[in-house]
Design a protein around this motif. Structure first.
Motif, PDB file in Angstrom:
ATOM      1  N   HIS A  24      10.442  -7.873  -2.539  1.00 30.04           N
ATOM      2  CA  HIS A  24      10.664  -6.523  -2.259  1.00 30.04           C
ATOM      3  C   HIS A  24      12.071  -6.533  -2.078  1.00 30.04           C
ATOM      4  O   HIS A  24      12.640  -7.237  -1.779  1.00 30.04           O
ATOM      5  CB  HIS A  24      10.034  -6.219  -0.808  1.00 30.04           C
ATOM      6  N   GLN A  49       2.677  -3.804  10.326  1.00 29.74           N
ATOM      7  CA  GLN A  49       2.088  -3.426   9.020  1.00 29.74           C
ATOM      8  C   GLN A  49       2.744  -4.135   7.771  1.00 29.74           C
ATOM      9  O   GLN A  49       2.167  -4.987   6.817  1.00 29.74           O
ATOM     10  CB  GLN A  49       2.054  -1.989   8.493  1.00 29.74           C
ATOM     11  N   LEU A  50       4.249  -4.348   7.812  1.00 26.95           N
ATOM     12  CA  LEU A  50       5.050  -4.961   7.070  1.00 26.95           C
ATOM     13  C   LEU A  50       4.584  -6.436   7.091  1.00 26.95           C
ATOM     14  O   LEU A  50       4.397  -7.145   5.967  1.00 26.95           O
ATOM     15  CB  LEU A  50       6.379  -4.745   7.111  1.00 26.95           C
ATOM     16  N   LYS A  52       1.981  -8.038   8.041  1.00 29.57           N
ATOM     17  CA  LYS A  52       0.414  -8.302   7.530  1.00 29.57           C
ATOM     18  C   LYS A  52       0.497  -8.197   6.039  1.00 29.57           C
ATOM     19  O   LYS A  52      -0.216  -8.776   5.387  1.00 29.57           O
ATOM     20  CB  LYS A  52      -0.508  -7.007   7.897  1.00 29.57           C
ATOM     21  N   GLN A  53       1.560  -7.323   5.381  1.00 25.44           N
ATOM     22  CA  GLN A  53       1.629  -7.413   4.009  1.00 25.44           C
ATOM     23  C   GLN A  53       2.495  -8.488   3.622  1.00 25.44           C
ATOM     24  O   GLN A  53       2.943  -8.660   2.230  1.00 25.44           O
ATOM     25  CB  GLN A  53       2.005  -6.242   3.409  1.00 25.44           C
ATOM     26  N   LYS A  55       5.756  -9.110   4.069  1.00 24.83           N
ATOM     27  CA  LYS A  55       6.970  -8.611   3.949  1.00 24.83           C
ATOM     28  C   LYS A  55       8.027  -9.285   4.990  1.00 24.83           C
ATOM     29  O   LYS A  55       7.621  -9.468   6.150  1.00 24.83           O
ATOM     30  CB  LYS A  55       7.436  -7.198   3.973  1.00 24.83           C
ATOM     31  N   GLN A 193       7.101   2.620  -0.773  1.00 22.57           N
ATOM     32  CA  GLN A 193       6.325   2.604  -2.134  1.00 22.57           C
ATOM     33  C   GLN A 193       6.888   3.390  -3.266  1.00 22.57           C
ATOM     34  O   GLN A 193       7.224   3.045  -4.285  1.00 22.57           O
ATOM     35  CB  GLN A 193       4.783   2.553  -1.963  1.00 22.57           C
ATOM     36  N   LEU A 198       9.118  -1.381  -1.593  1.00 19.23           N
ATOM     37  CA  LEU A 198       7.918  -2.558  -1.594  1.00 19.23           C
ATOM     38  C   LEU A 198       7.118  -2.772  -2.749  1.00 19.23           C
ATOM     39  O   LEU A 198       6.975  -1.947  -3.586  1.00 19.23           O
ATOM     40  CB  LEU A 198       6.698  -1.942  -0.440  1.00 19.23           C
TER      41      LEU A 198
END
Length: 198
Positions: A24, A49-50, A52-53, A55, A193, A198
């Motif tokens: 990213h 959230q990032l 968890k992804q 990042k 996005q 991302l």
């Protein structure tokens, strides 16, 4: 002068290489708004959230930074400017390291926010205006600061005795007195996005 003896040393690994490895782009998400608007809550929810992804991200929080790096700075206009200048330089380092850095600072002055924007490349500074009415912020008053400011115990308090200059054209606006944290995070994720960060 000392500055004449300081020479910039280029790093071996470039920002673009770090970004490619991380999968990213790196950027500054600059959360600005009144005290109590929900900047820190939102920045931390976004980082969750990032994370968890998968990042690479980090939150720089206004109060937390004043416990260390900016300890000793007050809330006069000059100290506020220096506070934001230092954070801008630190945030720039995070961008160079390939990290998405979420900064939660009132940062009441447009000039200071623009100065940080100019530290990084175009598209690497995303101003997130956490918009919330003064009335709603005072009603929330999570730290009891508005009550103290109204009682005259806190001089130069943003929104009461010191101005807050609203962003004129922020990349993202969330209305924290109308939207849930989850809805606000989704708005920011969608923006990241859309811009291929991302």
């Amino acid at each position: 002068m000392t500055e004449n003896n300081i020479v910039w040393h280029d790093t071996t690994i470039k920002k673009e290489e770090r970004q490619e490895r991380n999968g990213h782009k790196s950027t500054i998400l600059w959360f600005t708004g009144l005290s109590g608007a929900g900047k820190s809550t939102l920045a931390n929810a976004l980082e969750q959230q990032l994370f968890k992804q998968g990042k690479n991200s980090y939150v720089l929080d206004g109060d937390n930074v004043r416990h260390g790096l900016n300890k000793g700075l007050g809330f006069s206009d000059e100290d506020r400017k220096e506070n934001i200048r230092r954070i801008g330089e630190v945030a720039k380092l995070f961008v160079d390291a390939g990290t998405i850095v979420c900064t939660a600072f009132i940062s009441p002055f447009k000039e200071d926010r623009d100065r940080v924007r100019n530290l990084v490349e175009e598209g690497e500074f995303i101003e997130v205006y956490v918009r919330c009415s003064l009335e709603a912020c005072e009603e929330r008053d999570p730290k009891g600061l508005y009550k103290k400011a109204r009682a005259g115990e806190i001089p130069e308090f943003t929104g009461i005795s010191s101005p807050y200059e609203e962003p004129e054209s922020p990349e993202v606006i969330v209305d924290s007195d109308k939207q849930t944290v989850e809805e606000s995070v989704e708005i920011i994720i969608s923006y990241l996005q859309e811009k291929n960060i991302l």
